[in-house]
Design an enzyme around this catalytic site. Structure first.
Site, mmCIF file in Angstrom:
data_model
loop_
_atom_site.group_PDB
_atom_site.id
_atom_site.type_symbol
_atom_site.label_atom_id
_atom_site.label_comp_id
_atom_site.label_asym_id
_atom_site.label_seq_id
_atom_site.Cartn_x
_atom_site.Cartn_y
_atom_site.Cartn_z
ATOM 1 C CB SER A 176 28.821 -29.118 -4.066
ATOM 2 O OG SER A 176 28.631 -29.982 -2.978
ATOM 3 C CG ASP A 266 35.882 -32.759 -1.864
ATOM 4 O OD1 ASP A 266 35.292 -32.819 -0.778
ATOM 5 O OD2 ASP A 266 35.377 -32.261 -2.888
ATOM 6 C CG HIS A 295 33.319 -29.885 -0.988
ATOM 7 N ND1 HIS A 295 33.127 -30.733 -2.059
ATOM 8 C CD2 HIS A 295 32.141 -29.226 -0.833
ATOM 9 C CE1 HIS A 295 31.898 -30.610 -2.522
ATOM 10 N NE2 HIS A 295 31.288 -29.692 -1.800
#
Length: 333
Positions: A176, A266, A295
């Site tokens: 991330s 995601d 995610h």
């Protein structure tokens, strides 16, 4: 966006003409002899060095990193591990995973988030939620993430000069926000020899605006317009400013091999924005797609695959086939 289209997608905006010049100048401003301080930690572990590293970041910042090194290695490879948005460096116990392999691990706290790093800068404009737009009203020089990217660059410079470090084996890895920092570090600092990244953040801001406010980390972009510029009069200017911290725009600077992981479900860092980075990388690269993943933490394979790829180790990625006749015969024997 259909997968076939994503495989050639490079993002909604092109790299600013002066992008490389801008970042070359920022790097030149970094003090070559950065003052730093080491604070030793004693956890009662044999043959392991654990210590806190503090150094002066740009714009009055104080940057902290946790460092774990094998005491039995004269020259150890180093993995620089970067954390996700609003978080902090991994716990000390989690940082021990590479030490048995004779590898050092350095984990930086991003300034202004949950760790020990300190953000010393003052910003005009929106500072209510998030860091993407922080400082943007004053232009690229004042962006919050400009300083974070320089912190990562400086960290690598400092650690590479440690006596126990093999400066020819420096690697980055993160997910991330950490995935973005792993890529930007490789783009800004040629000392990095390999980069592994998982669903990287901070990419393709114009595409994010098209997709709408469906994800918390990017919500601040929409809050900027809702409360500061409801008629979007400054949209072009804002996007131009943010293009200097758009990770896809760093991709062409990366010279080392890159391994990227993307979950095709995601909904935080949309797959198309990740492909916009990957498709611009000119160096050797590989993209591992996980169709069912959002995610979120990815299954055990990712951690082992990254270790294998970064370090050239040979951990088995697949469990033994316990249903096979050979396994059963050996078990009974």
């Amino acid at each position: 966006m259909p997968l076939q289209e994503m495989k050639t997608y490079k993002g909604r905006q092109e790299v600013p003409d002066d992008f490389d010049e801008f970042w070359d100048k920022q790097i030149q401003k970094v003090n070559e002899n950065l003052p730093y301080k080491i604070v030793k930690r004693n956890f009662g572990l044999k043959n392991v060095w654990c210590f806190d590293l503090f150094f002066e970041g740009t714009n009055n910042g104080i940057v902290h990193a946790k460092c774990v090194f094998p005491a039995y290695c004269k020259k150890a490879p180093v993995v620089f591990r970067f954390h996700g948005y609003m978080g902090q460096a991994l716990d000390w116990a989690d940082l021990l995973q590479y030490e048995p392999m004779g590898v050092g691990l350095v984990a930086m706290d991003v300034r202004g988030q949950q760790g020990q790093s300190v953000d010393g800068e003052a910003f005009y404009g929106n500072t209510v939620l998030g860091h993407i737009v922080r400082g943007a009203v004053d232009g690229p020089e004042h962006l919050f993430y400009k300083d974070v990217f320089l912190d990562a660059y400086s960290l690598i410079e400092i650690v590479s000069d440690f006596e126990m470090v093999d400066e020819d084996k420096l690697y980055t890895w993160g997910d991330s926000q950490g995935g973005a920092l792993a890529l930007v570090s490789a783009a800004l600092n040629p000392r990095i020899k390999k980069c592994a990244t998982q669903y990287p953040f901070l990419s393709d801001f114009k595409r994010i605006l098209e997709l709408g406010p469906t994800t918390l980390p990017y919500e601040e972009l929409f809050r900027y317009f809702k409360f500061y510029d409801p008629f979007h009069k400054t949209e072009a200017k804002l996007l131009n400013t943010l293009s200097y911290i758009d990770v896809k725009n760093f991709a062409h600077r990366i010279k080392c091999p890159v391994l990227m992981f993307t979950g095709l479900e995601d909904k935080t860092c949309f797959p198309s924005t990740q492909f916009a980075i990957y498709n611009r990388i000119l160096s050797k690269k590989d993209h591992i797609l996980l169709p069912e993943y959002d995610h979120e933490p990815m299954f055990y394979y990712v951690s082992s695959a990254v270790s294998n790829w970064l370090l050239g180790t040979k951990f088995p990625l697949e469990p033994p086939d316990t249903s096979s006749k050979t396994f059963k015969d050996e078990f009974r024997r």
